[in-house]
Design a protein around this motif. Structure first.
Motif, PDB file in Angstrom:
ATOM      1  N   ALA A  85      32.926  35.177  30.761  1.00 23.38           N
ATOM      2  CA  ALA A  85      34.372  35.137  30.489  1.00 23.38           C
ATOM      3  C   ALA A  85      35.005  33.826  30.915  1.00 23.38           C
ATOM      4  O   ALA A  85      36.104  33.485  30.452  1.00 23.38           O
ATOM      5  CB  ALA A  85      35.063  36.301  31.193  1.00 23.38           C
ATOM      6  N   GLU A  87      32.948  44.148  35.211  1.00 16.76           N
ATOM      7  CA  GLU A  87      32.853  42.883  35.922  1.00 16.76           C
ATOM      8  C   GLU A  87      31.824  42.917  37.041  1.00 16.76           C
ATOM      9  O   GLU A  87      31.451  41.871  37.580  1.00 16.76           O
ATOM     10  CB  GLU A  87      34.225  42.481  36.487  1.00 16.76           C
ATOM     11  N   GLN A 147      41.089  38.638  33.155  1.00 15.65           N
ATOM     12  CA  GLN A 147      39.714  38.952  33.551  1.00 15.65           C
ATOM     13  C   GLN A 147      39.192  37.969  34.599  1.00 15.65           C
ATOM     14  O   GLN A 147      38.524  38.376  35.554  1.00 15.65           O
ATOM     15  CB  GLN A 147      38.809  38.947  32.315  1.00 15.65           C
ATOM     16  N   ARG A 189      41.734  37.644  28.575  1.00 15.00           N
ATOM     17  CA  ARG A 189      40.647  36.913  29.227  1.00 15.00           C
ATOM     18  C   ARG A 189      41.141  36.188  30.476  1.00 15.00           C
ATOM     19  O   ARG A 189      40.403  36.058  31.463  1.00 15.00           O
ATOM     20  CB  ARG A 189      40.002  35.918  28.260  1.00 15.00           C
TER      21      ARG A 189
END
Length: 549
Positions: free
Chosen positions: A320, A74, A471, A468
């Motif tokens: 994302a 990330e 995330q 997701r």
């Protein structure tokens, strides 16, 4: 809060540096004998308080600008500091790069092995001596609960980084032989943490008032248990799928939610700037006193404002975020346009990432070339973003970059948002995508002004959806690094190169977006866990190194 703003350093019986402050108008702790400390209830309370300040927090993980998020897909840390060796899977027991740093009294965020066992020793000493301290039984009960939580918290950090570890419950002295210490199994280590968390929860109050706000509560202990059981049920820890483990994890997360003490904070961006808000279960509130060397805005800000572009978002993180209609950008019907990429995205994107054209501090971000103020043609090009993005999450936009006082954002260890995601994941794996799973996920999406997820998902589809959702919801909160490992998808996510965007503006003002590779990364099976320091295994031949190192 008052609890964590005092600089209370560890007492001399631990063999550490002294403290210059008087406590309760008594002789400074560093001049007290061991026996004196354990005969004074106030000093023992201060001892426990110091263990909170010693907890690592993610804003300056290495005692400086680096965040652990940059060890995951990330983020990338612009200035290396040894983090790139982790990104490339190059660390060894003899060359730990940034992990080789030793913990210091003012910051214990460095090597997880050293820092945690140092303070586990302190906790063990507390348990050995607390029975002889003259104090009210209710105070003794509460302090014991706090230290059980803090020790379990330390062991959880060890387990998520190393797997099974030595379970040391006594304070070794110099004349004792520690060379026979061995690692407990992963199952034994997990069971110990769960037991400690349960015992802590039974001793701790639901809440505090006044100067005690911020100490560990029943909710904090149950949240730690829930996270540990979620890990325990995950593929890396459990091996084969075990529905019973997932059900335990779901039950544990639901127990925190059902306390009814925590509510989702209505503003996602302000959640991370507001200490003690209703969503937070346990956090560290930063303060100008004692946290002066904490300048999130400068460390991570755009170079056009005098920032240093430290922990910068990757294209993987940006990609994302769904479109505001709820579809991923990979869906041809989502409306995503790679040449107009930042319109109509999940509102959490705008709260987390600064991008070309983002409104910020009275103007818009300019990462374009030529002549963009926040790009390579701006001031201090060595402090410009490598990916075309900057971090917005945690950042107080009214704070002067050059201010000498510390940033005020709280570091959140546990919050209700995580517990909802933990519950949804475990419940989906235990029974499939039932109404409870949808309800937990959609509560978070509703807070973010996102539409509910569609009905009719299979278990596998819901699994991917939850991954997701974690995330984007938990970005930069030190979850992603561990999530991709416990799910055993790190060979896919961590072997991908870091990508970013190159923005070019022509003479007519037209902007073009080209997506480029920024850094190659590598992940091998040995990188699921960290290596134990070489000096530790050399000092104790019975201490088994992690596989592959």
């Amino acid at each position: 809060m008052k609890l964590l703003i005092y600089t209370i350093l560890t007492i001399a019986l631990l063999g550490t540096a002294s403290c210059s402050h008087d406590l309760l108008d008594k002789t400074p702790i560093d001049r007290l004998s061991e026996n004196a400390v354990w005969t004074d209830a106030n000093l023992v309370t201060s001892y426990v308080t110091s263990k909170y300040r010693d907890l690592g927090f993610g804003f300056n993980w290495n005692g400086d600008e680096l965040m652990w998020a940059s060890a995951s897909d990330e983020s990338i840390f612009s200035h290396d500091y040894g983090m790139w060796s982790i990104n490339r899977g190059e660390i060894t027991p003899a060359n730990l790069a940034i992990l080789g740093s030793s913990p210091t009294e003012s910051n214990a965020n460095m090597n997880p092995w050293s820092k945690n066992y140092r303070y586990i020793k302190d906790a063990n000493m507390f348990f050995e001596r607390i029975g002889e301290v003259p104090m009210d039984s209710s105070q003794r009960r509460r302090l014991t609960g706090e230290m059980k939580f803090l020790r379990a918290f330390r062991y959880f950090d060890l387990v998520r980084n190393y797997g099974g570890v030595p379970l040391i419950t006594q304070s070794f002295t110099l004349d004792q032989d520690f060379t026979q210490v061995t690692r407990a199994s992963l199952a034994e280590s997990i069971a110990f943490i769960v037991k400690e968390a349960d015992e802590a929860a039974a001793l701790l109050p639901l809440s505090y008032s006044g100067a005690d706000v911020g100490r560990a509560t029943k909710g904090a202990a149950l949240a730690l248990k829930a996270r540990m059981l979620l890990y325990a049920a995950s593929p890396l820890y459990a091996g084969a799928n075990d529905v019973a483990r997932w059900q335990q994890a779901a039950t544990a997360a639901k127990a925190v939610i059902d306390l009814g003490l925590y509510q989702l904070y209505p503003d996602y961006q302000q959640l991370f700037l507001t200490p003690r808000n209703a969503e937070i279960i346990f956090d560290r509130a930063q303060a100008q006193t004692g946290d002066g060397f904490l300048n999130l805005e400068r460390w991570n800000g755009p170079n056009g404002y005098g920032g240093w572009a430290g922990n910068i978002p990757t294209q993987a993180l940006v990609d994302a975020y769904d479109m505001e209609g709820g579809k991923p950008i990979t869906d041809p019907s989502s409306g995503y346009d790679a040449q107009n990429p930042y319109v109509n995205r999940d509102p959490r994107f705008y709260a987390t990432v600064l991008y070309n054209g983002a409104p910020y501090r009275g103007r818009t971000i300019e990462v374009f070339t030529p002549n963009g103020q926040d790009g390579p043609d701006g001031p201090e090009s060595f402090n410009t973003t490598l990916t075309g993005y900057y971090l917005r999450k945690f950042i107080n936009e009214s704070r002067d970059f050059s201010s000498a006082t510390g940033s005020q954002a709280p570091w959140i260890y546990f919050r209700l948002g995580e517990m909802l995601l933990n519950y949804a994941e475990a419940q989906n794996e235990a029974v499939g995508p039932d109404a409870n799973v949808y309800e937990a996920i959609n509560r978070l999406r509703a807070r973010a002004l996102m539409p509910p997820i569609p009905a009719g998902f299979t278990q596998a589809q819901m699994r991917e959806r939850i991954q997701r959702e974690r995330q984007v919801e938990l970005a930069y909160e030190e979850h992603r690094y561990y999530d991709v490992r416990r799910w055993k998808i790190a060979p896919q996510t961590e072997n991908q190169p870091v990508r970013g965007v190159k923005v070019t503006k022509d003479a007519s003002g037209r902007v073009r977006y080209d997506y480029v590779t920024v850094q190659e990364r590598r992940f091998a099976d040995r990188n699921y866990f960290l290596p134990i320091l070489l000096k530790e295994t050399q000092a104790n031949s019975k201490l088994q190194q992690n596989p592959g190192y």
